[in-house]
Design a protein around this motif. Sequence first.
Motif, PDB file in Angstrom:
ATOM      1  N   HIS A  23       0.826  -1.199   0.000  1.00  0.00           N
ATOM      2  CA  HIS A  23       0.000   0.000   0.000  1.00  0.00           C
ATOM      3  C   HIS A  23       0.865   1.257   0.000  1.00  0.00           C
ATOM      4  O   HIS A  23       0.559   2.230  -0.676  1.00  0.00           O
ATOM      5  CB  HIS A  23      -0.934  -0.024   1.216  1.00  0.00           C
ATOM      6  CG  HIS A  23      -2.063   0.909   1.104  1.00  0.00           C
ATOM      7  ND1 HIS A  23      -3.132   0.677   0.290  1.00  0.00           N
ATOM      8  CD2 HIS A  23      -2.281   2.103   1.683  1.00  0.00           C
ATOM      9  CE1 HIS A  23      -3.973   1.678   0.373  1.00  0.00           C
ATOM     10  NE2 HIS A  23      -3.474   2.562   1.216  1.00  0.00           N
ATOM     11  N   ALA A  24       1.939   1.238   0.745  1.00  0.00           N
ATOM     12  CA  ALA A  24       2.813   2.405   0.839  1.00  0.00           C
ATOM     13  C   ALA A  24       3.625   2.601  -0.443  1.00  0.00           C
ATOM     14  O   ALA A  24       3.850   3.737  -0.867  1.00  0.00           O
ATOM     15  CB  ALA A  24       3.763   2.253   2.027  1.00  0.00           C
ATOM     16  N   LEU A  25       4.041   1.510  -1.074  1.00  0.00           N
ATOM     17  CA  LEU A  25       4.971   1.596  -2.198  1.00  0.00           C
ATOM     18  C   LEU A  25       4.314   1.483  -3.571  1.00  0.00           C
ATOM     19  O   LEU A  25       4.915   1.872  -4.568  1.00  0.00           O
ATOM     20  CB  LEU A  25       6.047   0.511  -2.058  1.00  0.00           C
ATOM     21  CG  LEU A  25       6.889   0.617  -0.795  1.00  0.00           C
ATOM     22  CD1 LEU A  25       7.748  -0.628  -0.626  1.00  0.00           C
ATOM     23  CD2 LEU A  25       7.743   1.865  -0.829  1.00  0.00           C
ATOM     24  N   LYS A  26       3.140   0.882  -3.632  1.00  0.00           N
ATOM     25  CA  LYS A  26       2.421   0.669  -4.895  1.00  0.00           C
ATOM     26  C   LYS A  26       3.221  -0.184  -5.880  1.00  0.00           C
ATOM     27  O   LYS A  26       3.097  -0.030  -7.081  1.00  0.00           O
ATOM     28  CB  LYS A  26       2.077   2.002  -5.569  1.00  0.00           C
ATOM     29  CG  LYS A  26       1.115   2.861  -4.831  1.00  0.00           C
ATOM     30  CD  LYS A  26       0.801   4.069  -5.681  1.00  0.00           C
ATOM     31  CE  LYS A  26      -0.176   4.976  -5.017  1.00  0.00           C
ATOM     32  NZ  LYS A  26      -0.478   6.135  -5.838  1.00  0.00           N
ATOM     33  N   ASP A  27       4.054  -1.046  -5.383  1.00  0.00           N
ATOM     34  CA  ASP A  27       4.859  -1.900  -6.246  1.00  0.00           C
ATOM     35  C   ASP A  27       5.040  -3.254  -5.581  1.00  0.00           C
ATOM     36  O   ASP A  27       5.511  -3.324  -4.448  1.00  0.00           O
ATOM     37  CB  ASP A  27       6.219  -1.244  -6.503  1.00  0.00           C
ATOM     38  CG  ASP A  27       7.058  -2.072  -7.451  1.00  0.00           C
ATOM     39  OD1 ASP A  27       7.894  -2.863  -6.961  1.00  0.00           O
ATOM     40  OD2 ASP A  27       6.887  -1.928  -8.679  1.00  0.00           O
ATOM     41  N   GLU A  66      10.858   1.100   6.803  1.00  0.00           N
ATOM     42  CA  GLU A  66      11.551   0.526   5.645  1.00  0.00           C
ATOM     43  C   GLU A  66      10.922   1.001   4.337  1.00  0.00           C
ATOM     44  O   GLU A  66      11.630   1.246   3.353  1.00  0.00           O
ATOM     45  CB  GLU A  66      11.545  -1.004   5.712  1.00  0.00           C
ATOM     46  CG  GLU A  66      12.418  -1.579   6.802  1.00  0.00           C
ATOM     47  CD  GLU A  66      13.897  -1.254   6.643  1.00  0.00           C
ATOM     48  OE1 GLU A  66      14.389  -1.131   5.494  1.00  0.00           O
ATOM     49  OE2 GLU A  66      14.574  -1.100   7.682  1.00  0.00           O
ATOM     50  N   SER A  67       9.606   1.153   4.310  1.00  0.00           N
ATOM     51  CA  SER A  67       8.933   1.665   3.114  1.00  0.00           C
ATOM     52  C   SER A  67       9.356   3.102   2.838  1.00  0.00           C
ATOM     53  O   SER A  67       9.576   3.483   1.680  1.00  0.00           O
ATOM     54  CB  SER A  67       7.412   1.597   3.281  1.00  0.00           C
ATOM     55  OG  SER A  67       7.000   0.259   3.413  1.00  0.00           O
ATOM     56  N   ARG A  72      12.482   7.133  -0.343  1.00  0.00           N
ATOM     57  CA  ARG A  72      13.524   8.154  -0.407  1.00  0.00           C
ATOM     58  C   ARG A  72      14.690   7.732  -1.295  1.00  0.00           C
ATOM     59  O   ARG A  72      15.549   8.550  -1.619  1.00  0.00           O
ATOM     60  CB  ARG A  72      14.047   8.462   0.997  1.00  0.00           C
ATOM     61  CG  ARG A  72      13.098   9.252   1.839  1.00  0.00           C
ATOM     62  CD  ARG A  72      13.756   9.725   3.112  1.00  0.00           C
ATOM     63  NE  ARG A  72      14.382   8.659   3.879  1.00  0.00           N
ATOM     64  CZ  ARG A  72      13.874   8.092   4.963  1.00  0.00           C
ATOM     65  NH1 ARG A  72      12.716   8.510   5.424  1.00  0.00           N
ATOM     66  NH2 ARG A  72      14.517   7.132   5.594  1.00  0.00           N
ATOM     67  N   SER A  73      14.735   6.480  -1.677  1.00  0.00           N
ATOM     68  CA  SER A  73      15.849   5.940  -2.440  1.00  0.00           C
ATOM     69  C   SER A  73      15.975   6.632  -3.801  1.00  0.00           C
ATOM     70  O   SER A  73      14.981   6.973  -4.443  1.00  0.00           O
ATOM     71  CB  SER A  73      15.653   4.440  -2.654  1.00  0.00           C
ATOM     72  OG  SER A  73      16.563   3.946  -3.598  1.00  0.00           O
ATOM     73  N   TRP A  75      16.946   5.236  -6.456  1.00  0.00           N
ATOM     74  CA  TRP A  75      16.560   4.287  -7.496  1.00  0.00           C
ATOM     75  C   TRP A  75      15.061   4.074  -7.579  1.00  0.00           C
ATOM     76  O   TRP A  75      14.585   3.300  -8.401  1.00  0.00           O
ATOM     77  CB  TRP A  75      17.260   2.950  -7.256  1.00  0.00           C
ATOM     78  CG  TRP A  75      18.744   3.100  -7.240  1.00  0.00           C
ATOM     79  CD1 TRP A  75      19.552   3.045  -6.145  1.00  0.00           C
ATOM     80  CD2 TRP A  75      19.590   3.371  -8.350  1.00  0.00           C
ATOM     81  NE1 TRP A  75      20.849   3.256  -6.491  1.00  0.00           N
ATOM     82  CE2 TRP A  75      20.906   3.457  -7.861  1.00  0.00           C
ATOM     83  CE3 TRP A  75      19.372   3.552  -9.708  1.00  0.00           C
ATOM     84  CZ2 TRP A  75      21.983   3.715  -8.679  1.00  0.00           C
ATOM     85  CZ3 TRP A  75      20.463   3.799 -10.517  1.00  0.00           C
ATOM     86  CH2 TRP A  75      21.735   3.877 -10.006  1.00  0.00           C
ATOM     87  N   ARG A  76      14.318   4.748  -6.735  1.00  0.00           N
ATOM     88  CA  ARG A  76      12.857   4.575  -6.713  1.00  0.00           C
ATOM     89  C   ARG A  76      12.236   4.997  -8.044  1.00  0.00           C
ATOM     90  O   ARG A  76      12.526   6.068  -8.562  1.00  0.00           O
ATOM     91  CB  ARG A  76      12.281   5.409  -5.569  1.00  0.00           C
ATOM     92  CG  ARG A  76      10.802   5.525  -5.552  1.00  0.00           C
ATOM     93  CD  ARG A  76      10.173   4.300  -4.975  1.00  0.00           C
ATOM     94  NE  ARG A  76       8.730   4.549  -4.909  1.00  0.00           N
ATOM     95  CZ  ARG A  76       7.843   3.610  -5.052  1.00  0.00           C
ATOM     96  NH1 ARG A  76       8.211   2.380  -5.188  1.00  0.00           N
ATOM     97  NH2 ARG A  76       6.575   3.890  -5.004  1.00  0.00           N
ATOM     98  N   LYS A  77      11.401   4.160  -8.577  1.00  0.00           N
ATOM     99  CA  LYS A  77      10.690   4.497  -9.801  1.00  0.00           C
ATOM    100  C   LYS A  77       9.645   5.558  -9.489  1.00  0.00           C
ATOM    101  O   LYS A  77       8.992   5.511  -8.455  1.00  0.00           O
ATOM    102  CB  LYS A  77      10.012   3.259 -10.384  1.00  0.00           C
ATOM    103  CG  LYS A  77      10.975   2.182 -10.774  1.00  0.00           C
ATOM    104  CD  LYS A  77      10.236   0.949 -11.203  1.00  0.00           C
ATOM    105  CE  LYS A  77      11.211  -0.181 -11.413  1.00  0.00           C
ATOM    106  NZ  LYS A  77      10.590  -1.456 -11.563  1.00  0.00           N
ATOM    107  N   LYS A  78       9.455   6.478 -10.408  1.00  0.00           N
ATOM    108  CA  LYS A  78       8.512   7.574 -10.177  1.00  0.00           C
ATOM    109  C   LYS A  78       7.065   7.154 -10.427  1.00  0.00           C
ATOM    110  O   LYS A  78       6.165   7.603  -9.763  1.00  0.00           O
ATOM    111  CB  LYS A  78       8.847   8.767 -11.081  1.00  0.00           C
ATOM    112  CG  LYS A  78      10.198   9.352 -10.793  1.00  0.00           C
ATOM    113  CD  LYS A  78      10.230  10.011  -9.444  1.00  0.00           C
ATOM    114  CE  LYS A  78      11.571  10.632  -9.187  1.00  0.00           C
ATOM    115  NZ  LYS A  78      11.766  11.081  -7.866  1.00  0.00           N
ATOM    116  N   ILE A  79       6.832   6.307 -11.394  1.00  0.00           N
ATOM    117  CA  ILE A  79       5.455   5.962 -11.758  1.00  0.00           C
ATOM    118  C   ILE A  79       5.292   4.447 -11.744  1.00  0.00           C
ATOM    119  O   ILE A  79       6.096   3.727 -12.324  1.00  0.00           O
ATOM    120  CB  ILE A  79       5.110   6.491 -13.157  1.00  0.00           C
ATOM    121  CG1 ILE A  79       5.221   8.013 -13.174  1.00  0.00           C
ATOM    122  CG2 ILE A  79       3.717   6.058 -13.572  1.00  0.00           C
ATOM    123  CD1 ILE A  79       5.069   8.610 -14.539  1.00  0.00           C
ATOM    124  N   VAL A  80       4.238   3.998 -11.077  1.00  0.00           N
ATOM    125  CA  VAL A  80       3.891   2.581 -11.066  1.00  0.00           C
ATOM    126  C   VAL A  80       2.433   2.482 -11.488  1.00  0.00           C
ATOM    127  O   VAL A  80       1.548   3.031 -10.831  1.00  0.00           O
ATOM    128  CB  VAL A  80       4.060   1.961  -9.662  1.00  0.00           C
ATOM    129  CG1 VAL A  80       3.628   0.511  -9.663  1.00  0.00           C
ATOM    130  CG2 VAL A  80       5.497   2.093  -9.199  1.00  0.00           C
TER     131      VAL A  80
END
Length: 171
Positions: A23-27, A66-67, A72-73, A75-80
Amino acid sequence: MTKEDFEQAVREHANTVYRVARHALKDRGEAEDVTQIVLLRLYQYSGTFQSPEHLKRWLLRVTVNESRKVLRSVWRKKIVPLEDWDSPVEGPEETGLLEEVMALEAKYRLPIYLYYYEGLSVQEVATTLGANVSTIQTRLQRAREKLRRSLSDEEKEGTPYVRSEIVPKSL
């Protein structure tokens, strides 16, 4: 923590940890990674828990932290895409509502999810997210208002709407 206690905790809470991370990451992949990290931290934890509720709160807090690290990473993808997300709800109305919840900003989405979907109290949500109770109450209120507006906009788009000044009164 004994091996049996750990296995019992995994059976009882792994699904909840995954859902909160998802839910927090959508991935899906990132949520699985966070779930593994949280369970590894539980395995390595040398302290004791006062109660099963204490364990659950600890797991939720570690999951949220952790989420946030992943968000904040660099490498995090902007759109999922939401289409890649497997919805746990069945009905089309509930799916639409869950998609609207998922479209909210994280500061509104997480309190709504923890409060309504996980059944935590406002106090527990505040403790889990590391915020004041009044902040969580405000975020819940604002999120409800955003959901109310977006869902009412969808209803208006789905029904024919004619402005009265365009239609002649002589009809």
